[in-house]
Design an enzyme around this catalytic site. Structure first.
Site, PDB file in Angstrom:
ATOM      1  NE  ARG A   7      -2.684  -0.662   3.222  1.00  0.00           N
ATOM      2  CZ  ARG A   7      -3.369  -0.653   4.350  1.00  0.00           C
ATOM      3  NH1 ARG A   7      -4.646  -0.391   4.338  1.00  0.00           N
ATOM      4  NH2 ARG A   7      -2.794  -0.896   5.502  1.00  0.00           N
ATOM      5  CE  LYS A  14       5.352 -21.056  11.402  1.00  0.00           C
ATOM      6  NZ  LYS A  14       6.104 -20.028  12.102  1.00  0.00           N
ATOM      7  CG  ASP A  43       7.855 -25.828   7.483  1.00  0.00           C
ATOM      8  OD1 ASP A  43       8.998 -25.420   7.754  1.00  0.00           O
ATOM      9  OD2 ASP A  43       7.138 -26.395   8.305  1.00  0.00           O
ATOM     10  CG  HIS A  44      12.027 -21.135   7.290  1.00  0.00           C
ATOM     11  ND1 HIS A  44      11.088 -20.936   8.271  1.00  0.00           N
ATOM     12  CD2 HIS A  44      13.227 -21.110   7.918  1.00  0.00           C
ATOM     13  CE1 HIS A  44      11.711 -20.786   9.430  1.00  0.00           C
ATOM     14  NE2 HIS A  44      13.003 -20.888   9.249  1.00  0.00           N
ATOM     15  CD  GLU A  57      13.741 -20.073  17.660  1.00  0.00           C
ATOM     16  OE1 GLU A  57      14.041 -19.265  16.784  1.00  0.00           O
ATOM     17  OE2 GLU A  57      12.582 -20.237  18.085  1.00  0.00           O
ATOM     18  CG  ASP A  87       6.199 -19.661  16.102  1.00  0.00           C
ATOM     19  OD1 ASP A  87       5.857 -19.073  15.060  1.00  0.00           O
ATOM     20  OD2 ASP A  87       7.343 -19.572  16.594  1.00  0.00           O
ATOM     21  CG  HIS A  97       9.327 -24.761  11.578  1.00  0.00           C
ATOM     22  ND1 HIS A  97       8.941 -24.506  10.290  1.00  0.00           N
ATOM     23  CD2 HIS A  97       9.422 -23.548  12.179  1.00  0.00           C
ATOM     24  CE1 HIS A  97       8.823 -23.193  10.120  1.00  0.00           C
ATOM     25  NE2 HIS A  97       9.092 -22.588  11.253  1.00  0.00           N
ATOM     26  CE  LYS A 121      10.062 -17.905  19.478  1.00  0.00           C
ATOM     27  NZ  LYS A 121      10.909 -18.148  18.323  1.00  0.00           N
TER      28      LYS A 121
HETATM   29  C1  BG6 Z   1       9.681 -19.240  12.450  1.00  0.00           C
HETATM   30  C2  BG6 Z   1       9.017 -18.998  13.775  1.00  0.00           C
HETATM   31  O1  BG6 Z   1       8.825 -19.949  11.606  1.00  0.00           O
HETATM   32  O2  BG6 Z   1      10.873 -19.985  12.652  1.00  0.00           O
HETATM   33  C3  BG6 Z   1       9.955 -18.268  14.708  1.00  0.00           C
HETATM   34  O3  BG6 Z   1       7.836 -18.233  13.582  1.00  0.00           O
HETATM   35  C4  BG6 Z   1      11.269 -18.995  14.830  1.00  0.00           C
HETATM   36  O4  BG6 Z   1       9.362 -18.096  15.991  1.00  0.00           O
HETATM   37  C5  BG6 Z   1      11.833 -19.323  13.454  1.00  0.00           C
HETATM   38  O5  BG6 Z   1      12.165 -18.180  15.549  1.00  0.00           O
HETATM   39  C6  BG6 Z   1      13.043 -20.225  13.561  1.00  0.00           C
HETATM   40  O6  BG6 Z   1      13.646 -20.351  12.299  1.00  0.00           O
HETATM   41  P1  BG6 Z   1      15.193 -20.639  12.152  1.00  0.00           P
HETATM   42  O7  BG6 Z   1      15.396 -20.797  10.683  1.00  0.00           O
HETATM   43  O8  BG6 Z   1      15.923 -19.469  12.735  1.00  0.00           O
HETATM   44  O9  BG6 Z   1      15.466 -21.889  12.925  1.00  0.00           O
END
Ligand code: BG6
Length: 484
Positions: free
Chosen positions: A51, A148, A177-178, A216, A235, A240, A331
Site C-alpha cells: 500500500r 505460515k 515451511d522454510h 533458540e 509456531d 517445522h 525460546k
Molecule cells: C519461524 C518462527 O517460523 O521460525 C519463529 O515463527 C522462529 O518463531 C523461526 O524463531 C526459527 O527459524 P530458524 O530458521 O531461525 O530456525
C-alpha cells in the site's frame, strides 16, 4: 567439487507485502544472492506490491538498504547490486480495493513464469487470490506462494484451503515451511535413502527412541502480539518439528517427486497417536539480566501461552510401534541448536560383562548451526588394564567435509523461491498435509486449555523447565545436551 547452479527460466515475481519484514529480511536479500550466484536469469523482474506510496526509485533504495542490513553482498562483484536493482519495480497496490491492479497487470509478461508471493497475513489471501483472477493476472500456469501460519487450527486451515482452491489449483499453490528448504533437512532424505547403512536399522526393532530438538536463544522480541496467540505448539511444532518428524519417520517414497514424498509424509502425520497430557511439558521463560521474561515480552502478566514445549509422541505403524519420539523446542534457551538424534538400542548381549557399562550408538544430525552428522560408536578405551569401553563420535561437519561449497549453499528461502520458479513442489506442504497436522495439534491445545494448564517458568539460558527433564528420566532416558 564444483558448485552447480541450475538456472531457472526468466520470471516475473510479484511480492505482496513487498515492504514488510519478511520481504526485507529474507526474500529480497535471498533473491539478490541468487542473482549474484548467476541463478536469476536476465530478463526477470521482481515487483514489490504494497500500500505504500513508493515509486521504483524509492523501492530500490529500500531494497538496497535491506540487502545491506540483512546480508547478501558477500559473494557479489562490484556493480552487481545496480544490475539487480534495475530488475526491481514497485506498484502501489490495494489488496482490499481496486487500486494498482491494472498497473500491476500491465507489468506482467506472457512469456515469463509468473509467481505471486503472498508475504501478508492470511486474512488477505482470499482478497489477493480473487483480484489476481478478476484483473487477469493469474494464468493457468501462475504460482502463488503462501507463508505460515497457514491457519490457526483445523477449521481456519480448511477455510484458507477452500478460499485458495476457489481460484487456484493445488499444483499452483506453494505453502512454505522454510525448514524444508534448509540444506541439512534435505540431507535427512539423502542420508536415509542414499545409503544402505542406516535404513535396515531404521525401525522399532533397532531404534530405542528419537529426539528432535529445535532450541533458540532469542525470545519473542517484537513479535509478542502474534506469538502470544500461537505459542510454541502452533509456531514451531505444528509445522517445522512436524516436518522433521515426517522426514525422519516416513517410508521411502518411490521417487523424489512432489506427491510421492508428500504422500509418505501425510501417512506419518495420520499415524501419530494423540498425546497423553502427562507427556506434554509447557514452559515460559522468566526474566534475567539480559532481558524481560515472556509475560513482559508479550505484555500480558497472565499469559498462559508456552514459549517452550516438550512432548513424547508415538507413531502407530508397523515401522515405529513402541518407539517414542521426543520433541522439544523453545525460546531463550541455552544455545541455538537444532538436531535430530536417533538413539539405537543396546546390543542384545554384552560379551564384556556388566563392568563395561552401557553403550549405545547415536546418530545425531545437526541442522544448525555447524550442519553435520555425528555417529557415536563404542570402542575400547586405549591402554592396558582390561577391556573398558568408550563411546567416541565419528564427527563430520559438512563445512569441513565439503569446503566452501557447503558455506555457499543457498539459504532456505532462496532455495524455495527458485523451486517455485521451477515449478517443483517437493519441498512445499500440500493442503491435506497441513490439515492433518492441525487435526493432530488441535485436541492437544484444547486439552490444556480445558485443564487451564499454566506453563512452568524456566530460567533463560537453561534447557527448559525441570519437568521436561523428568519426561525423559521417567522413561530411563536423557535429553542430549543443548549446545551449539
Ligand atoms: C519461524 C518462527 O517460523 O521460525 C519463529 O515463527 C522462529 O518463531 C523461526 O524463531 C526459527 O527459524 P530458524 O530458521 O531461525 O530456525
Amino acid at each position: 567439487m564444483v558448485s552447480r547452479v541450475i538456472p531457472v527460466d526468466p520470471f516475473d515475481l510479484v511480492i505482496f507485502g513487498g515492504t514488510g519484514d519478511l520481504a526485507r529480511r529474507k526474500i529480497l536479500p535471498g533473491l539478490f544472492r541468487r542473482f549474484c550466484a548467476g541463478q536469476m536469469p536476465e530478463g526477470s523482474q521482481i515487483i514489490g506490491a504494497a500500500r505504500s506510496e513508493l515509486d521504483d526509485a524509492g523501492y530500490r533504495d529500500m531494497v538496497a538498504d535491506a540487502i545491506a542490513e540483512f546480508g547478501g553482498q558477500q559473494a557479489c562483484e562490484a556493480g552487481t547490486l545496480d544490475a539487480f536493482l534495475s530488475s526491481v519495480h514497485f506498484v502501489t497496490t490495494d489488496a482490499k480495493g481496486d487500486g494498482g491492479w491494472v498497473e500491476l497487470n500491465s507489468k506482467m509478461r506472457d512469456d515469463k513464469v509468473r509467481a505471486f508471493y503472498f508475504s501478508v497475513g492470511p486474512s488477505l489471501f482470499g482478497d489477493l487470490a480473487e483480484r489476481l483472477h478478476r484483473f487477469g493476472l493469474a494464468t493457468p500456469d501462475s504460482r502463488i506462494v503462501v507463508e505460515k501460519p497457514f491457519g490457526h487450527d483445523l477449521e481456519s486451515a480448511k477455510a484458507l484451503n477452500a478460499t485458495l482452491a476457489q481460484h487456484f489449483d493445488e499444483t499452483q499453490i506453494y505453502r512454505i515451511d522454510h525448514y524444508l528448504g534448509k540444506e541439512t533437512v534435505q540431507n535427512l532424505m539423502a542420508v536415509r535413502f542414499g545409503n544402505m547403512l542406516f535404513e535396515p536399522l531404521w525401525n522399532a526393532q533397532y531404534v530405542d527412541h528419537i529426539q528432535i530438538t529445535v532450541a533458540e536463544t532469542v525470545g519473542v522480541g517484537g513479535r509478542g502480539g502474534y506469538y502470544d496467540k500461537s505459542g510454541a505448539m502452533r509456531d514451531m511444532v505444528q509445522n517445522h518439528l512436524m516436518q522433521l518428524l515426517c522426514l525422519i519417520a516416513m517410508e521411502p517414497p518411490a521417487k523424489f517427486e512432489p506427491d510421492a514424498v508428500r504422500d509418505e509424509k501425510l501417512k506419518v502425520i495420520r499415524a501419530l497417536e494423540p498425546v497423553d497430557w502427562h507427556h506434554i511439558v509447557r514452559g515460559q521463560y522468566g526474566a534475567d539480566d539480559d532481558g524481560p521474561g515472556y509475560r513482559d515480552d508479550v505484555e500480558d502478566p497472565k499469559s498462559r501461552t508456552e514459549s517452550f514445549i516438550a512432548m513424547k509422541c508415538h507413531i502407530s505403524n508397523w515401522r515405529w510401534a513402541g518407539t517414542p519420539f521426543y520433541l522439544r523446542t523453545g525460546k531463550r534457551l541455552k544455545a541455538r541448536a537444532s538436531e535430530i538424534a536417533v538413539v539405537f538400542k543396546d546390543a542384545p548381549h554384552s560379551i564384556f560383562g556388566a563392568d563395561a557399562g552401557r553403550h549405545r550408538n547415536v546418530l545425531a544430525i545437526r541442522l544448525q548451526p555447524n550442519e553435520g552428522m555425528t555417529l557415536d560408536v563404542t570402542i575400547k578405551e586405549p591402554g592396558p588394564g582390561g577391556m573398558r569401553l568408550l563411546d567416541v563420535p565419528l564427527d563430520m561437519s559438512f563445512a569441513d567435509a565439503l569446503g566452501p561449497d557447503a558455506e555457499e549453499a543457498p539459504d532456505a528461502y532462496e532455495r524455495l523461491i527458485m523451486d517455485v520458479i521451477r515449478g517443483n513442489q517437493t519441498l512445499f506442504m500440500r493442503g491435506d498435509e497441513v490439515e492433518a497436522a492441525w487435526a493432530w495439534t488441535d485436541p492437544l491445545i484444547e486439552g490444556w486449555q480445558a485443564r487451564n494448564d499454566v506453563p512452568k517458568t524456566y530460567d533463560p539460558g537453561s534447557s527448559g523447565p525441570e519437568d521436561a527433564l523428568m519426561l525423559m528420566h521417567r522413561d530411563g532416558r536423557k535429553w542430549r545436551e543443548v549446545k551449539a
